[in-house]
Motif scaffolding. Structure first.
Motif, mmCIF file in Angstrom:
data_model
loop_
_atom_site.group_PDB
_atom_site.id
_atom_site.type_symbol
_atom_site.label_atom_id
_atom_site.label_comp_id
_atom_site.label_asym_id
_atom_site.label_seq_id
_atom_site.Cartn_x
_atom_site.Cartn_y
_atom_site.Cartn_z
ATOM 1 N N VAL A 32 -60.864 -0.263 50.910
ATOM 2 C CA VAL A 32 -62.068 -0.663 50.166
ATOM 3 C C VAL A 32 -63.318 -0.033 50.775
ATOM 4 O O VAL A 32 -64.194 0.466 50.070
ATOM 5 N N LEU A 33 -63.391 -0.044 52.108
ATOM 6 C CA LEU A 33 -64.638 0.358 52.781
ATOM 7 C C LEU A 33 -64.740 1.851 53.094
ATOM 8 O O LEU A 33 -65.800 2.453 52.932
ATOM 9 N N TRP A 34 -63.651 2.429 53.555
ATOM 10 C CA TRP A 34 -63.735 3.792 54.090
ATOM 11 C C TRP A 34 -64.287 4.805 53.094
ATOM 12 O O TRP A 34 -65.074 5.691 53.463
ATOM 13 N N GLY A 44 -71.706 9.674 63.922
ATOM 14 C CA GLY A 44 -73.102 9.389 63.581
ATOM 15 C C GLY A 44 -73.267 7.983 63.040
ATOM 16 O O GLY A 44 -74.217 7.275 63.397
ATOM 17 N N ALA A 45 -72.342 7.563 62.183
ATOM 18 C CA ALA A 45 -72.405 6.215 61.618
ATOM 19 C C ALA A 45 -72.259 5.173 62.728
ATOM 20 O O ALA A 45 -72.978 4.170 62.755
ATOM 21 N N GLU A 46 -71.344 5.421 63.647
ATOM 22 C CA GLU A 46 -71.170 4.493 64.777
ATOM 23 C C GLU A 46 -72.460 4.390 65.576
ATOM 24 O O GLU A 46 -72.883 3.298 65.942
ATOM 25 N N GLU A 47 -73.055 5.540 65.831
ATOM 26 C CA GLU A 47 -74.278 5.530 66.642
ATOM 27 C C GLU A 47 -75.409 4.794 65.933
ATOM 28 O O GLU A 47 -76.138 4.022 66.562
ATOM 29 N N ARG A 48 -75.566 4.984 64.626
ATOM 30 C CA ARG A 48 -76.646 4.323 63.895
ATOM 31 C C ARG A 48 -76.489 2.807 63.946
ATOM 32 O O ARG A 48 -77.461 2.079 64.184
ATOM 33 N N LEU A 49 -75.286 2.318 63.708
ATOM 34 C CA LEU A 49 -75.073 0.863 63.722
ATOM 35 C C LEU A 49 -75.255 0.306 65.135
ATOM 36 O O LEU A 49 -75.872 -0.744 65.328
ATOM 37 N N GLN A 50 -74.727 1.015 66.118
ATOM 38 C CA GLN A 50 -74.870 0.555 67.507
ATOM 39 C C GLN A 50 -76.347 0.471 67.896
ATOM 40 O O GLN A 50 -76.802 -0.535 68.450
ATOM 41 N N ALA A 84 -66.338 -8.300 47.663
ATOM 42 C CA ALA A 84 -65.141 -7.698 48.278
ATOM 43 C C ALA A 84 -65.515 -6.777 49.446
ATOM 44 O O ALA A 84 -64.865 -6.809 50.501
ATOM 45 N N GLU A 85 -66.559 -5.956 49.259
ATOM 46 C CA GLU A 85 -66.999 -5.060 50.329
ATOM 47 C C GLU A 85 -67.591 -5.867 51.487
ATOM 48 O O GLU A 85 -67.315 -5.600 52.660
ATOM 49 N N ARG A 86 -68.383 -6.871 51.138
ATOM 50 C CA ARG A 86 -68.971 -7.738 52.172
ATOM 51 C C ARG A 86 -67.872 -8.407 53.001
ATOM 52 O O ARG A 86 -67.925 -8.424 54.235
ATOM 53 N N ALA A 88 -64.741 -7.545 53.403
ATOM 54 C CA ALA A 88 -63.993 -6.564 54.192
ATOM 55 C C ALA A 88 -64.804 -6.177 55.437
ATOM 56 O O ALA A 88 -64.264 -6.086 56.546
ATOM 57 N N TRP A 89 -66.096 -5.949 55.230
ATOM 58 C CA TRP A 89 -66.998 -5.615 56.352
ATOM 59 C C TRP A 89 -66.951 -6.731 57.401
ATOM 60 O O TRP A 89 -66.788 -6.483 58.597
ATOM 61 N N LEU A 90 -67.052 -7.964 56.936
ATOM 62 C CA LEU A 90 -67.057 -9.104 57.866
ATOM 63 C C LEU A 90 -65.712 -9.300 58.560
ATOM 64 O O LEU A 90 -65.663 -9.726 59.709
HETATM 65 C C1 HEM Z 1 -75.079 2.164 57.198
HETATM 66 C C2 HEM Z 1 -71.874 -0.081 54.373
HETATM 67 C C3 HEM Z 1 -73.455 -4.357 56.000
HETATM 68 C C4 HEM Z 1 -76.237 -2.060 59.200
HETATM 69 C C5 HEM Z 1 -74.063 1.915 56.303
HETATM 70 C C6 HEM Z 1 -73.338 2.928 55.599
HETATM 71 C C7 HEM Z 1 -72.440 2.292 54.802
HETATM 72 C C8 HEM Z 1 -72.614 0.885 55.011
HETATM 73 C C9 HEM Z 1 -71.427 2.924 53.863
HETATM 74 C C10 HEM Z 1 -73.533 4.440 55.767
HETATM 75 C C11 HEM Z 1 -72.983 4.846 57.101
HETATM 76 C C12 HEM Z 1 -73.928 5.758 57.837
HETATM 77 O O1 HEM Z 1 -73.997 6.938 57.478
HETATM 78 O O2 HEM Z 1 -74.604 5.291 58.772
HETATM 79 C C13 HEM Z 1 -72.039 -1.437 54.543
HETATM 80 C C14 HEM Z 1 -71.299 -2.457 53.831
HETATM 81 C C15 HEM Z 1 -71.734 -3.668 54.271
HETATM 82 C C16 HEM Z 1 -72.768 -3.405 55.284
HETATM 83 C C17 HEM Z 1 -70.214 -2.218 52.781
HETATM 84 C C18 HEM Z 1 -71.237 -5.001 53.774
HETATM 85 C C19 HEM Z 1 -71.982 -6.090 53.690
HETATM 86 C C20 HEM Z 1 -74.324 -4.104 57.030
HETATM 87 C C21 HEM Z 1 -74.945 -5.118 57.858
HETATM 88 C C22 HEM Z 1 -75.726 -4.470 58.757
HETATM 89 C C23 HEM Z 1 -75.601 -3.053 58.498
HETATM 90 C C24 HEM Z 1 -74.710 -6.619 57.720
HETATM 91 C C25 HEM Z 1 -76.598 -5.019 59.846
HETATM 92 C C26 HEM Z 1 -76.321 -6.100 60.528
HETATM 93 C C27 HEM Z 1 -76.193 -0.728 58.903
HETATM 94 C C28 HEM Z 1 -76.993 0.283 59.590
HETATM 95 C C29 HEM Z 1 -76.687 1.495 58.985
HETATM 96 C C30 HEM Z 1 -75.675 1.208 57.963
HETATM 97 C C31 HEM Z 1 -77.991 0.052 60.708
HETATM 98 C C32 HEM Z 1 -77.308 2.852 59.296
HETATM 99 C C33 HEM Z 1 -78.613 2.955 58.500
HETATM 100 C C34 HEM Z 1 -79.309 4.280 58.735
HETATM 101 O O3 HEM Z 1 -80.060 4.396 59.723
HETATM 102 O O4 HEM Z 1 -79.129 5.171 57.927
HETATM 103 N N1 HEM Z 1 -73.618 0.690 55.927
HETATM 104 N N2 HEM Z 1 -72.913 -2.039 55.410
HETATM 105 N N3 HEM Z 1 -74.746 -2.873 57.450
HETATM 106 N N4 HEM Z 1 -75.428 -0.126 57.945
HETATM 107 FE FE1 HEM Z 1 -74.203 -1.078 56.664
#
Ligand code: HEM
Length: 127
Positions: A32-34, A44-50, A84-86, A88-90
């Motif tokens: 669902v998510l990938w 890059g995605a790992e680094e942004r979230l971290q 569903a995406e939410r 799966a993420w959780l």
């Molecule tokens: C980025 C999906 C929830 C924080 C992304 C990306 C996807 C995604 C596909 C792009 C990956 C990338 O290139 O960085 C989702 C889905 C969620 C979710 C399906 C389900 C609810 C969250 C939540 C947080 C979060 C709850 C924070 C607590 C971030 C951050 C980025 C990101 C910080 C990078 C933003 C940037 O600087 O571009 N997310 N996300 N996400 N997500 Fe989520």
């Protein structure tokens, strides 16, 4: 004396690195998510979230230096996020949080925030 930040209390950068790495190990295997994620920029995605999570919890503000204001709802607009995406993420995030083996009170604070944030990221109704 400065009260200790949550960031320091949970173990700083290393803890957020472990959290996000474990989370993405689940995401890459999730049908669902990938497909939503940048297939050629997992690091890059790992680094942004971290970096975002480190900044949110009182660590260095490297995220905003690199990316500007978080505006997370807006940054998620390109992706259709239903329940569903939410969920799966959780699911993957819960596995990653538990794996940290934090003291119960810290784990609860972290988890409660992630649940709240994930619910606020939903941007499409269930079909
Ligand atoms: C980025 C999906 C929830 C924080 C992304 C990306 C996807 C995604 C596909 C792009 C990956 C990338 O290139 O960085 C989702 C889905 C969620 C979710 C399906 C389900 C609810 C969250 C939540 C947080 C979060 C709850 C924070 C607590 C971030 C951050 C980025 C990101 C910080 C990078 C933003 C940037 O600087 O571009 N997310 N996300 N996400 N997500 Fe989520």
């Amino acid at each position: 004396e400065e009260p200790q930040s949550f960031y320091d209390a949970v173990g700083g950068e290393e803890t957020f690195r472990r959290l996000v790495h474990r989370f993405y190990e689940g995401v890459v295997k999730d049908p669902v998510l990938w497909p939503l994620y940048p297939q050629d920029d997992l690091a890059g995605a790992e680094e942004r979230l971290q970096l975002f999570l480190m900044q949110y919890w009182g660590g260095p503000s490297t995220y905003s230096q690199q990316r500007g204001h978080p505006r997370l709802r807006m940054r998620h607009n390109p992706f259709v996020i239903r329940s569903a995406e939410r969920d799966a993420w959780l699911k993957h995030m819960h596995d990653a949080v538990v794996h940290l083996e934090l003291p119960e009170e810290l784990e609860k604070r972290l988890w409660d925030y992630l649940v709240y944030a994930a619910h606020s990221m939903v941007n499409a109704p269930d079909a």
